[in-house]
Design a protein around this motif. Structure first.
Motif, PDB file in Angstrom:
ATOM      1  N   GLY A   1      63.228  -3.806  19.300  1.00 65.13           N
ATOM      2  CA  GLY A   1      63.177  -3.104  17.641  1.00 65.13           C
ATOM      3  C   GLY A   1      63.889  -1.649  17.751  1.00 65.13           C
ATOM      4  N   VAL A   2      65.092  -2.069  18.583  1.00 61.61           N
ATOM      5  CA  VAL A   2      65.878  -1.205  19.204  1.00 61.61           C
ATOM      6  C   VAL A   2      67.466  -1.360  19.023  1.00 61.61           C
ATOM      7  CG1 VAL A   2      64.524   0.544  19.992  1.00 61.61           C
ATOM      8  CG2 VAL A   2      65.649  -1.008  21.721  1.00 61.61           C
ATOM      9  N   LYS A   3      68.708  -0.552  18.777  1.00 58.90           N
ATOM     10  CA  LYS A   3      69.757  -1.666  19.010  1.00 58.90           C
ATOM     11  C   LYS A   3      70.193  -0.236  20.473  1.00 58.90           C
ATOM     12  CE  LYS A   3      70.460   2.437  15.085  1.00 58.90           C
ATOM     13  NZ  LYS A   3      69.164   2.450  15.422  1.00 58.90           N
ATOM     14  N   PRO A   4      71.688  -0.756  20.492  1.00 60.91           N
ATOM     15  CA  PRO A   4      72.426   0.058  21.751  1.00 60.91           C
ATOM     16  C   PRO A   4      72.492   1.208  21.813  1.00 60.91           C
ATOM     17  CG  PRO A   4      73.336  -2.591  21.038  1.00 60.91           C
ATOM     18  CD  PRO A   4      72.382  -2.299  19.914  1.00 60.91           C
ATOM     19  N   SER A   5      73.109   1.417  20.657  1.00 62.34           N
ATOM     20  CA  SER A   5      73.062   3.307  20.500  1.00 62.34           C
ATOM     21  C   SER A   5      72.280   4.355  20.937  1.00 62.34           C
ATOM     22  CB  SER A   5      73.532   3.685  18.752  1.00 62.34           C
ATOM     23  OG  SER A   5      73.006   3.143  18.003  1.00 62.34           O
ATOM     24  N   ASP A   6      70.522   3.395  20.754  1.00 61.47           N
ATOM     25  CA  ASP A   6      69.409   3.450  20.762  1.00 61.47           C
ATOM     26  C   ASP A   6      69.023   3.923  22.324  1.00 61.47           C
ATOM     27  OD1 ASP A   6      68.604   4.260  18.051  1.00 61.47           O
ATOM     28  OD2 ASP A   6      67.860   2.066  18.360  1.00 61.47           O
ATOM     29  N   ILE A   7      70.070   3.312  23.254  1.00 57.59           N
ATOM     30  CA  ILE A   7      69.771   3.550  24.234  1.00 57.59           C
ATOM     31  C   ILE A   7      70.130   4.612  25.448  1.00 57.59           C
ATOM     32  CG2 ILE A   7      70.461   2.214  27.470  1.00 57.59           C
ATOM     33  CD1 ILE A   7      68.130   0.868  25.217  1.00 57.59           C
ATOM     34  N   GLN A   8      69.476   5.645  26.325  1.00 56.63           N
ATOM     35  CA  GLN A   8      69.705   6.358  26.969  1.00 56.63           C
ATOM     36  C   GLN A   8      70.703   6.575  28.346  1.00 56.63           C
ATOM     37  OE1 GLN A   8      66.192   8.047  25.494  1.00 56.63           O
ATOM     38  NE2 GLN A   8      66.978  10.408  25.680  1.00 56.63           N
ATOM     39  N   TYR A   9      69.236   5.393  28.712  1.00 55.49           N
ATOM     40  CA  TYR A   9      70.298   5.493  30.230  1.00 55.49           C
ATOM     41  C   TYR A   9      70.450   3.943  30.610  1.00 55.49           C
ATOM     42  CZ  TYR A   9      70.136   3.890  35.190  1.00 55.49           C
ATOM     43  OH  TYR A   9      70.254   3.451  35.920  1.00 55.49           O
TER      44      TYR A   9
ATOM     45  N   LEU B   1      77.505   7.309  27.938  1.00 52.34           N
ATOM     46  CA  LEU B   1      76.741   5.830  28.330  1.00 52.34           C
ATOM     47  C   LEU B   1      76.220   6.171  30.150  1.00 52.34           C
ATOM     48  CD1 LEU B   1      74.361   3.867  27.597  1.00 52.34           C
ATOM     49  CD2 LEU B   1      76.040   2.391  28.136  1.00 52.34           C
ATOM     50  N   PRO B   2      75.323   6.951  30.637  1.00 49.08           N
ATOM     51  CA  PRO B   2      75.358   6.902  31.715  1.00 49.08           C
ATOM     52  C   PRO B   2      74.085   5.666  32.313  1.00 49.08           C
ATOM     53  CG  PRO B   2      74.081   8.415  30.959  1.00 49.08           C
ATOM     54  CD  PRO B   2      74.364   7.657  29.635  1.00 49.08           C
ATOM     55  N   PHE B   3      75.006   5.459  32.995  1.00 48.44           N
ATOM     56  CA  PHE B   3      74.932   3.665  33.482  1.00 48.44           C
ATOM     57  C   PHE B   3      75.226   3.854  35.413  1.00 48.44           C
ATOM     58  CE2 PHE B   3      78.061   0.812  36.005  1.00 48.44           C
ATOM     59  CZ  PHE B   3      78.835   1.708  37.132  1.00 48.44           C
ATOM     60  N   ASN B   4      73.934   3.301  36.064  1.00 50.44           N
ATOM     61  CA  ASN B   4      73.709   2.449  37.262  1.00 50.44           C
ATOM     62  C   ASN B   4      74.178   4.614  38.237  1.00 50.44           C
ATOM     63  OD1 ASN B   4      73.536   0.714  36.928  1.00 50.44           O
ATOM     64  ND2 ASN B   4      75.752  -0.057  37.631  1.00 50.44           N
ATOM     65  N   THR B   5      72.712   4.920  38.010  1.00 55.56           N
ATOM     66  CA  THR B   5      72.409   6.552  38.273  1.00 55.56           C
ATOM     67  C   THR B   5      72.167   6.742  40.131  1.00 55.56           C
ATOM     68  OG1 THR B   5      70.569   6.687  37.698  1.00 55.56           O
ATOM     69  CG2 THR B   5      72.677   8.120  36.757  1.00 55.56           C
ATOM     70  N   ASP B   6      72.165   5.610  40.680  1.00 54.19           N
ATOM     71  CA  ASP B   6      71.720   5.323  42.074  1.00 54.19           C
ATOM     72  C   ASP B   6      73.013   4.693  42.481  1.00 54.19           C
ATOM     73  OD1 ASP B   6      71.841   2.538  40.849  1.00 54.19           O
ATOM     74  OD2 ASP B   6      70.582   1.768  42.287  1.00 54.19           O
ATOM     75  N   GLY B   7      74.379   4.840  41.971  1.00 57.63           N
ATOM     76  CA  GLY B   7      75.200   4.914  42.279  1.00 57.63           C
ATOM     77  C   GLY B   7      75.433   2.897  42.156  1.00 57.63           C
ATOM     78  N   GLY B   8      74.262   2.135  42.192  1.00 55.74           N
ATOM     79  CA  GLY B   8      74.983   0.511  41.754  1.00 55.74           C
ATOM     80  C   GLY B   8      75.031   0.302  42.871  1.00 55.74           C
ATOM     81  N   GLY B   9      75.039  -1.133  42.481  1.00 58.38           N
ATOM     82  CA  GLY B   9      75.515  -2.555  43.743  1.00 58.38           C
ATOM     83  C   GLY B   9      76.883  -1.896  44.134  1.00 58.38           C
ATOM     84  N   LEU B  10      77.751  -1.192  43.228  1.00 61.93           N
ATOM     85  CA  LEU B  10      79.301  -0.727  43.871  1.00 61.93           C
ATOM     86  C   LEU B  10      79.530   0.311  44.851  1.00 61.93           C
ATOM     87  CD1 LEU B  10      80.869  -0.815  40.021  1.00 61.93           C
ATOM     88  CD2 LEU B  10      81.518  -2.348  42.081  1.00 61.93           C
ATOM     89  N   CYS B  11      77.856   1.083  45.254  1.00 62.36           N
ATOM     90  CA  CYS B  11      78.250   1.964  45.710  1.00 62.36           C
ATOM     91  C   CYS B  11      76.700   2.430  46.626  1.00 62.36           C
ATOM     92  CB  CYS B  11      78.793   3.310  45.731  1.00 62.36           C
ATOM     93  SG  CYS B  11      79.889   3.654  44.364  1.00 62.36           S
ATOM     94  N   ASN B  12      75.749   2.082  46.090  1.00 62.15           N
ATOM     95  CA  ASN B  12      74.198   2.234  46.825  1.00 62.15           C
ATOM     96  C   ASN B  12      73.974   1.073  47.416  1.00 62.15           C
ATOM     97  OD1 ASN B  12      71.628   3.010  47.622  1.00 62.15           O
ATOM     98  ND2 ASN B  12      70.930   2.899  45.459  1.00 62.15           N
ATOM     99  N   ASN B  13      73.823  -0.127  47.098  1.00 59.16           N
ATOM    100  CA  ASN B  13      73.576  -1.094  47.501  1.00 59.16           C
ATOM    101  C   ASN B  13      73.619  -2.627  46.998  1.00 59.16           C
ATOM    102  OD1 ASN B  13      70.900  -0.689  46.269  1.00 59.16           O
ATOM    103  ND2 ASN B  13      69.745  -1.042  48.145  1.00 59.16           N
ATOM    104  N   HIS B  14      73.166  -3.251  47.600  1.00 59.37           N
ATOM    105  CA  HIS B  14      72.677  -5.213  47.184  1.00 59.37           C
ATOM    106  C   HIS B  14      72.612  -5.455  47.813  1.00 59.37           C
ATOM    107  CE1 HIS B  14      75.439  -8.411  45.030  1.00 59.37           C
ATOM    108  NE2 HIS B  14      74.503  -8.176  44.395  1.00 59.37           N
ATOM    109  N   PRO B  15      70.976  -5.612  47.800  1.00 63.28           N
ATOM    110  CA  PRO B  15      70.026  -6.278  48.669  1.00 63.28           C
ATOM    111  C   PRO B  15      69.944  -7.866  48.492  1.00 63.28           C
ATOM    112  CG  PRO B  15      68.707  -4.965  47.488  1.00 63.28           C
ATOM    113  CD  PRO B  15      70.619  -4.561  47.379  1.00 63.28           C
ATOM    114  N   ALA B  16      70.102  -8.285  48.852  1.00 61.35           N
ATOM    115  CA  ALA B  16      70.467 -10.075  49.711  1.00 61.35           C
ATOM    116  C   ALA B  16      71.492 -10.121  48.655  1.00 61.35           C
ATOM    117  CB  ALA B  16      68.800 -10.371  49.019  1.00 61.35           C
ATOM    118  N   ASN B  17      72.624 -10.318  48.527  1.00 62.42           N
ATOM    119  CA  ASN B  17      73.149 -10.012  47.294  1.00 62.42           C
ATOM    120  C   ASN B  17      72.575 -10.754  45.934  1.00 62.42           C
ATOM    121  OD1 ASN B  17      75.002 -10.384  49.257  1.00 62.42           O
ATOM    122  ND2 ASN B  17      74.715 -12.470  50.345  1.00 62.42           N
ATOM    123  N   ARG B  18      71.793  -9.590  46.215  1.00 62.15           N
ATOM    124  CA  ARG B  18      70.657  -9.787  44.094  1.00 62.15           C
ATOM    125  C   ARG B  18      70.519  -8.336  44.028  1.00 62.15           C
ATOM    126  NH1 ARG B  18      68.165 -14.681  43.999  1.00 62.15           N
ATOM    127  NH2 ARG B  18      68.580 -16.371  45.066  1.00 62.15           N
ATOM    128  N   GLY B  19      71.031  -8.210  42.246  1.00 63.67           N
ATOM    129  CA  GLY B  19      71.294  -6.179  42.453  1.00 63.67           C
ATOM    130  C   GLY B  19      69.842  -6.523  40.865  1.00 63.67           C
TER     131      GLY B  19
END
Lengths: 132, 390
Positions: free
Chosen positions: B271-279, B321-339
């Motif tokens: 019951g929300v829309k993309p513009s409601d998403i904060q993270y 739109l703040p995204f992947n604040t842990d650094g994500g797969g691009l910088c943090n990790n990608h355990p078991a090749n599954r993010g």
């Protein structure tokens, strides 16, 4: 400096009962594509059912063997090669390689024609394309 | 019937290892399960639902349930849609809980492709035996990276997307990773550094690709009464949806992903829309994966992803739109090749207010996690979950 495609070693292809006619034709230098006889539509890749109706009312028919590059990517490995989707003139987009050319000259929309490249041992040839 | 409000994420744990030379995969599963239980304030025998994938050792969930000593199980699910599985599992766990099939579900992921020196992205790989598409793709050198690169190439052709725009996604991830002591790549990079890194598969450079790492993570999903009896902040599952995108009988279109279907369904349920998403946690196997998913989820118009991600718009505290604040797969990790697992975990951190202070979104109450599993350029699974801090 151009990046000329090389004839890299290709693995054997796993033939199964439903795709065997496709690979038998490839050995003869003919490119076949799926035809759903319920709808009259072509499909890719060859399989034992119609992806439009799920019936087994399908056959393989010969394609012209020409098309255009829908998209591609050159793998910058020691032995560079180009993967691509080629849109055949019949409309289906098939996963393939672009060969016998300067890989740096490839572009989307380029016209290509089918060539068959040998794989390991008695395995059937791979279906690839080269710029016209 | 909806799952909105029927289940809560009560435990989350990310393994700190990035290279597990001295641990087995099963042991990693045990460590993440234990960590998530401790986080929740629960114990092993509280678990009556268990979720894992084909990446877990053994036959479906059976061998891991045995290894972990899970003896109270009455609900099992090993649905495998690649890296997006663990996002999908949150939805499935909520469904099972809503139907009374279980009360407390454990989801685990672990793997050690780095210790095993796996050629994750650059060697042709099959997903199994008797796979009908293999004879038409594997001999042609289909790899993970080139299957995504072909999508980027087509997106550039149709919409004028540039390598510099894609690079902004990596730049944003690196800005976040600098604060994560466990991240593999903590150095902040520039657009120039990304586009000048070696070409791997045109048009994707090395820095357009995610890292290869060992590790894993676990989540615990529970019914509302249980969640409210625990001491952790309440993270409610508001909506979840899944889809597959096929090759479409040979009429494939590489400019979009399965998020086109799973996204709107999840938003509708929540019951929300993309513009409601904060993270937003957005699966970042490659920079192009993020761009295409953002478009399909409705954060911007199709074709406008390049403009949307540019100029730091995904950086926490800077962009919209703040995204992947842990650094994500691009910088943090990608355990078991599954993010997918770490995507949910960082969303939970944000909603709890437990992200690193430098990247924490103020008063974060609504977050999304989304993943693509399999290959963007051939066929893939897609899963979206929308979570709310209550």
């Amino acid at each position: 400096m151009p990046t000329m495609a090389s004839d890299r070693a290709l693995p054997a292809i796993q033939v199964d009962p439903t795709n065997k006619p496709y690979f038998d034709a490839a050995r003869e230098g003919r490119l076949l594509i799926g035809l759903c006889k319920d709808t009259g539509k072509y499909f890719w890749y060859p399989r034992g059912c119609s992806p439009f109706t799920l019936s087994n009312n399908v056959e393989l028919v010969e394609a012209k063997g020409t098309g255009t590059i829908y998209t591609y990517s050159v793998m910058r490995t020691k032995e560079p090669y180009a993967v691509a989707y080629v849109e055949l003139d019949e409309g289906v987009r098939i996963f393939t390689n672009i060969v016998d050319c300067d890989l740096d000259s490839l572009r989307i929309g380029q016209r290509v024609k089918v060539v068959f490249k040998p794989t390991q041992g008695d395995s059937p040839p791979a279906t690839m394309f080269t710029p016209i | 019937m909806s799952i909105n409000g029927k289940a809560y994420i009560v435990g989350a744990f990310e393994h700190p290892t990035r290279k597990a030379d001295d641990k087995s995969v099963a042991q990693l599963h045990a460590e993440v399960a234990f960590g998530a239980l401790q986080d929740a304030g629960l114990s092993k025998d509280d678990i009556d639902g268990y979720f894992c994938t084909g990446a877990a050792p053994g036959l479906g969930p059976i061998n891991m349930a045995d290894y972990l000593g899970l003896t109270k199980l009455r609900h099992l699910d090993s649905t495998d849609v690649g890296g997006s599985s663990y996002i999908l599992h949150v939805g499935h766990a909520a469904e099972a809980i809503a139907l009374g099939k279980c009360n407390i579900a454990l989801i685990t992921l672990a793997g050690r492709p780095r210790a095993e020196a796996m050629a994750t992205g650059t060697a042709p790989r099959s997903w199994g035996v008797n796979v009908p598409d293999d004879p038409f793709e594997i001999p042609y050198g289909r790899t993970v990276v080139n299957a995504y690169a072909m999508c980027a190439m087509r997106h550039m052709y149709e919409y004028g997307t540039t390598s510099e725009q894609l690079a902004w996604i990596k730049v944003a991830a690196s800005h976040h990773a600098q604060w994560n002591e466990h991240a593999m790549l903590r150095k902040v990079v520039t657009v120039e550094e990304v586009v000048n890194s070696p070409m791997i598969a045109d048009p994707l450079h090395r820095l357009d690709c995610c890292v290869i790492s060992d590790g894993g993570g676990a989540l615990i999903v529970a019914r509302p009464e249980i969640a409210k009896s625990l001491k952790r902040p309440l993270v409610k599952v508001r909506g979840a949806a899944e889809a597959t995108k096929n090759q479409n009988a040979g009429y494939t279109d590489l400019t979009y992903s399965g998020a086109r279907w799973s996204g709107p369904r999840a938003f509708e349920e929540a019951g929300v829309k993309p513009s409601d998403i904060q993270y937003a946690s957005i699966y970042d196997s490659f920079t192009i994966t993020v761009l295409i998913q953002l478009e399909d989820l409705g954060f911007c118009e199709k074709g406008q992803g390049g403009k949307f991600v540019a100029d730091g718009n995904l950086i926490s505290g800077v962009g919209k739109l703040p995204f992947n604040t842990d650094g994500g797969g691009l910088c943090n990790n990608h355990p078991a090749n599954r993010g997918g697992m770490t995507k949910v975990i960082e969303a939970v951190r944000q909603l709890r207010g437990e992200a690193h202070p430098k990247v924490q979104v103020p008063n974060c109450t609504l977050a999304l996690a989304h993943g693509t599993g399999g290959l963007l350029g051939t066929r893939h699974g897609s899963a979206t979950v929308i979570l709310e801090r209550e």
